[in-house]
Write a protein that holds these residues in place. Structure first.
Motif, short mmCIF file in Angstrom:
data_model
loop_
_atom_site.label_atom_id
_atom_site.label_comp_id
_atom_site.label_asym_id
_atom_site.label_seq_id
_atom_site.Cartn_x
_atom_site.Cartn_y
_atom_site.Cartn_z
N GLY A 55 0.81 -1.21 0.00
CA GLY A 55 0.00 0.00 0.00
C GLY A 55 0.84 1.26 0.00
N ILE A 56 1.93 1.26 0.76
CA ILE A 56 2.82 2.42 0.80
C ILE A 56 3.47 2.65 -0.57
CG2 ILE A 56 5.02 3.27 1.76
CD1 ILE A 56 4.15 1.87 4.41
N LYS A 57 3.91 1.57 -1.19
CA LYS A 57 4.49 1.71 -2.54
C LYS A 57 3.46 2.23 -3.53
CE LYS A 57 6.19 -2.56 -2.53
NZ LYS A 57 6.92 -3.78 -2.98
N ARG A 58 2.24 1.72 -3.43
CA ARG A 58 1.17 2.16 -4.33
C ARG A 58 0.87 3.65 -4.13
NH1 ARG A 58 -1.66 -1.92 -3.54
NH2 ARG A 58 -2.87 -1.17 -1.77
N ASP A 59 0.83 4.09 -2.87
CA ASP A 59 0.55 5.50 -2.58
C ASP A 59 1.64 6.40 -3.14
OD1 ASP A 59 -1.78 4.86 -1.25
OD2 ASP A 59 -0.89 4.93 0.75
N LEU A 60 2.90 6.01 -2.94
CA LEU A 60 4.01 6.83 -3.43
C LEU A 60 4.02 6.87 -4.96
CD1 LEU A 60 6.91 5.80 -0.99
CD2 LEU A 60 5.44 7.82 -0.88
N GLU A 61 3.76 5.74 -5.59
CA GLU A 61 3.71 5.70 -7.05
C GLU A 61 2.60 6.60 -7.58
OE1 GLU A 61 3.25 1.53 -7.64
OE2 GLU A 61 5.39 1.17 -7.94
N TRP A 62 1.45 6.57 -6.92
CA TRP A 62 0.32 7.41 -7.33
C TRP A 62 0.70 8.89 -7.28
CZ3 TRP A 62 -2.93 10.47 -3.90
CH2 TRP A 62 -4.04 11.03 -4.54
N LEU A 63 1.52 9.26 -6.28
CA LEU A 63 1.94 10.65 -6.13
C LEU A 63 3.08 11.02 -7.07
CD1 LEU A 63 1.80 10.76 -2.24
CD2 LEU A 63 0.32 12.05 -3.79
N GLY A 64 3.66 10.03 -7.73
CA GLY A 64 4.78 10.30 -8.63
C GLY A 64 6.13 10.25 -7.95
N ILE A 65 6.17 9.80 -6.70
CA ILE A 65 7.43 9.71 -5.96
C ILE A 65 8.11 8.39 -6.29
CG2 ILE A 65 8.44 9.57 -3.65
CD1 ILE A 65 6.19 11.40 -2.66
N GLU A 66 9.26 8.48 -6.91
CA GLU A 66 10.01 7.29 -7.35
C GLU A 66 11.22 7.08 -6.46
OE1 GLU A 66 10.91 8.58 -11.28
OE2 GLU A 66 9.02 7.84 -12.12
N TRP A 67 11.54 5.84 -6.18
CA TRP A 67 12.69 5.52 -5.34
C TRP A 67 13.78 4.86 -6.17
CZ3 TRP A 67 7.67 3.85 -4.64
CH2 TRP A 67 7.37 2.58 -5.11
N SER A 68 15.02 5.03 -5.70
CA SER A 68 16.16 4.43 -6.39
C SER A 68 16.26 2.94 -6.06
CB SER A 68 17.46 5.13 -5.97
OG SER A 68 17.37 6.52 -6.21
N ARG A 69 15.93 2.60 -4.82
CA ARG A 69 15.93 1.19 -4.42
C ARG A 69 15.11 1.04 -3.14
NH1 ARG A 69 21.22 2.67 -2.41
NH2 ARG A 69 21.53 1.97 -0.25
N ILE A 70 14.78 -0.21 -2.84
CA ILE A 70 14.03 -0.53 -1.62
C ILE A 70 14.91 -1.34 -0.69
CG2 ILE A 70 12.11 -1.90 -0.69
CD1 ILE A 70 10.48 -1.17 -3.12
N GLU A 71 14.87 -1.00 0.58
CA GLU A 71 15.57 -1.75 1.61
C GLU A 71 14.54 -2.19 2.66
OE1 GLU A 71 18.72 -2.55 1.67
OE2 GLU A 71 19.74 -1.13 0.32
N GLN A 72 14.81 -3.34 3.29
CA GLN A 72 13.98 -3.82 4.39
C GLN A 72 14.85 -4.13 5.60
OE1 GLN A 72 11.34 -6.55 1.52
NE2 GLN A 72 10.79 -6.79 3.67
N GLN A 73 14.53 -3.52 6.71
CA GLN A 73 15.32 -3.75 7.91
C GLN A 73 15.26 -5.19 8.39
OE1 GLN A 73 14.03 -0.63 10.63
NE2 GLN A 73 15.64 0.73 9.88
N SER A 74 14.17 -5.88 8.10
CA SER A 74 14.04 -7.28 8.52
C SER A 74 15.07 -8.18 7.84
CB SER A 74 12.63 -7.79 8.23
OG SER A 74 12.35 -7.73 6.83
N LYS A 75 15.65 -7.69 6.73
CA LYS A 75 16.66 -8.47 6.02
C LYS A 75 18.08 -8.09 6.44
CE LYS A 75 13.71 -9.18 1.97
NZ LYS A 75 13.54 -8.97 0.51
N ARG A 76 18.18 -7.21 7.45
CA ARG A 76 19.50 -6.72 7.88
C ARG A 76 19.79 -7.08 9.36
NH1 ARG A 76 22.37 -3.04 5.50
NH2 ARG A 76 22.60 -1.72 7.36
N LEU A 77 19.09 -8.07 9.87
CA LEU A 77 19.24 -8.40 11.29
C LEU A 77 20.66 -8.83 11.65
CD1 LEU A 77 15.86 -10.27 11.93
CD2 LEU A 77 16.40 -7.84 12.22
N ASP A 78 21.32 -9.55 10.73
CA ASP A 78 22.71 -9.96 10.99
C ASP A 78 23.61 -8.74 11.13
OD1 ASP A 78 21.94 -12.58 10.91
OD2 ASP A 78 22.69 -12.96 8.87
N ARG A 79 23.33 -7.71 10.31
CA ARG A 79 24.15 -6.50 10.39
C ARG A 79 23.94 -5.79 11.72
NH1 ARG A 79 27.74 -3.64 11.28
NH2 ARG A 79 27.89 -1.48 10.53
#
Length: 440
Positions: A55-79
C-alpha cells in the motif's frame, strides 16, 4: 552524492503527516540528482504486514514519488547483531534489567525531588554476579546506549542551530529483551551504512536526532544533515493526530483528490512560498528547506479541492480518453463530451454523472409555477439528433410562443433538460443530451 531516505513502518497506511517526510526527502534527492531510498522499518514482525508495504508503494507511485531502491530492515538483522557487538566491545552498550514498573517509580521519585526523569544508569554498576542473580530470578536483559555526557549540536536545515545536553536525556534503549532492535538503533546503523547525507523528518524527532548523532559517530559513520519540519495541525490549530485515520493517502485518493494537488500543497504548506499547482519537476527545482518555518502548520483537507478542480479541468483529452471510453461515450462524441463536461467537474468521477445526464436524460427540476411553460416548451422541441444550433432555435421558438425572455426563459429550460441550475453552455450540451419529452 546526495542520498536521502523515507523509512516508514509498514504497520498501517501512510497519511498526510508522514507524507511530508517522504516528499521532502524525495525532492532533495531529485533536485540534486541523487539517491532516494525507500526503507521499510519492518522489524516489528507481529505488526508489519506485506499489504501495508504494498500500500505504501502504491501510494508513493500514485503521487509520482520514485525511489532508487528498496531496503527492508528485517533483512538486515545480521548487520544489527554485528553493530551490537561492536558497540558492546567499545563499552557503548550495556545491559539493564529494570521492569517498566520499576522505571516508572524511579521517574516519579526524580520528579518529586525536582529532578529531570533521566535514567540513572544503575545498569552500569551491575557485576557479572548481579546479572546472573537477576537472570536466575527470571529477569530479562535489554540494552541501552551509553551517551557521552556532552552537548550535542547541529545546524538544523529548518530549525537553525540546535544544542542538547546529553546529560538531560536518558540513555536510549536500543534492543528489547526479546532481541528486537528498536528504530533508534536500526535507523542509525542503516543511515551510517547506506551513506545517507540528508534526513528530513518531523520536529517530534529532535531529541531522537541528538542520540542518533552519537550512535552514528560510535559506529564510525558520517553524521547526515538533519532538518525537522513543523507538525501539522487541523484548520483551527487542533491536534491532527486524532484525525489522521481519515487522512490516509489512500482515502484521499479514493475520495478523488488529484495527486498533483496533494503534492503541490504538501510541498509548500508551512513555507514562505505560495501553494500553487505545480509539477513535481517544478516543485523540485524550487524546493529549499530555508523557506520553511518551525511554527505548527495548519492543514485543511478542503483546500485540496480547488487545486484538484484546477488540475482536472486542465487535463488534455488524451489523458482522460480511456476513462471516457469506459463510461460508454461513443468515440465520435468523446472529445465533445470532454470539452463540454470538463469545465464543470472537480473530481474525475464527476464525469460519470454528466454522462448519465447526457445519455439517459436528467431528472427534470421543474418549479410548480413553470410546469405549464415547460409542457408547452417541450412541444416545440424538435426530435433528436440535436445540433449546435438546436438550443438557439428552440429557445427562440419558445420565446415567441410564450413571451418569456432572459433568465425566466433560459433557466427553467436548462433545469428541465439537465436537472442542473448551472453547467456547460447549452448550445454545446444539446448535441449530447437526450431529452425525454414525456417528462415535461
Amino acid at each position: 552524492m546526495t542520498t536521502t531516505r523515507f523509512a516508514p513502518s509498514p504497520t498501517g497506511h501512510i497519511h498526510v503527516g508522514n507524507l511530508r517526510a517522504a516528499l521532502f526527502n524525495y525532492l532533495i534527492a531529485r533536485k540534486a540528482g541523487g539517491t532516494f531510498i525507500l526503507r521499510f522499518d519492518d522489524t516489528d514482525v507481529e505488526r508489519s504486514k506485506q499489504e501495508y508495504m504494498d500500500g505504501i508503494k502504491r501510494d508513493l507511485e500514485w503521487l509520482g514519488i520514485e525511489w532508487s531502491r528498496i531496503e527492508q530492515q528485517s533483512k538486515r538483522l545480521d548487520r544489527y547483531e554485528e553493530a551490537k557487538e561492536q558497540l558492546r566491545a567499545d563499552g557503548k552498550l550495556y545491559e539493564v534489567f529494570e521492569t517498566p514498573t520499576e522505571l516508572d517509580l524511579k521517574r516519579k521519585k526524580q520528579l518529586n525531588m525536582g529532578k529531570p526523569p533521566v535514567y540513572d544508569r544503575a545498569g552500569l554498576s551491575l557485576s557479572d554476579d548481579d546479572k546472573a542473580r537477576l537472570r536466575a530470578e527470571g529477569r530479562e536483559a535489554y540494552w541501552r546506549f551509553k551517551l557521552d555526557h556532552e552537548r550535542i549540536e547541529w545546524n538544523d536545515g529548518i530549525l537553525g542551530d540546535i544544542s542538547i545536553d546529553a546529560a538531560s536525556v536518558s540513555d536510549p534503549v536500543l534492543i528489547r529483551t526479546d532481541g528486537t532492535v528498536l528504530y533508534t538503533f536500526a535507523s542509525s546503523v542503516d543511515d551510517s551504512d547506506m551513506g545517507v547525507t540528508d534526513i528530513v523528518r518531523g520536529s517530534d524527532h529532535v531529541t531522537n536526532t541528538a542520540t542518533q548523532i552519537q550512535i552514528i559517530q560510535a559506529l564510525g559513520g558520517k553524521v547526515p544533515n538533519f532538518a525537522h519540519h513543523s507538525l501539522l495541525t487541523g484548520p483551527q490549530g487542533e491536534e491532527l493526530s486524532k484525525r489522521l485515520g481519515s487522512l490516509a493517502i489512500k482515502d484521499l485518493r479514493d475520495a478523488g483528490v488529484a495527486p498533483e494537488a496533494l503534492v503541490s500543497m504538501m510541498s509548500r504548506l508551512g513555507s514562505s512560498q505560495p501553494v500553487e499547482l505545480l509539477s513535481l519537476e517544478e516543485i523540485a527545482e524550487s524546493f529549499d528547506l530555508s523557506h520553511f518555518g518551525a511554527s505548527p502548520t495548519k492543514f485543511d483537507a478542503e483546500d485540496l479541492w480547488p487545486l484538484t478542480r484546477h488540475q482536472n479541468q486542465s487535463l488534455p483529452f488524451d489523458a482522460v480518453k480511456d476513462r471516457i471510453a469506459g463510461l460508454g461515450v461513443p468515440d465520435e462524441q468523446a472529445e465533445r463530451f470532454w470539452r463540454v463536461a470538463s469545465q464543470n467537474i472537480t473530481k474525475l468521477d464527476d464525469l460519470a454523472e454528466w454522462w448519465d445526464i447526457f445519455s439517459k436524460g436528467a431528472e427534470p427540476d421543474i418549479a410548480e409555477e413553470d410546469r405549464e411553460f415547460i409542457a408547452e416548451a417541450m412541444k416545440l422541441l424538435p426530435p433528436p439528433p440535436y445540433t449546435d444550433a438546436t438550443w438557439g432555435e428552440w429557445t427562440s421558438a419558445v420565446k415567441e410562443a410564450t413571451g418569456r425572455k432572459g433568465k425566466g426563459l433560459y433557466m427553467p429550460l436548462r433545469k428541465a433538460v439537465t436537472g442542473q441550475a448551472h453547467g456547460p453552455d447549452m448550445s454545446d450540451v444539446m448535441p449530447l443530451v437526450q431529452v425525454v419529452k414525456a417528462r415535461g
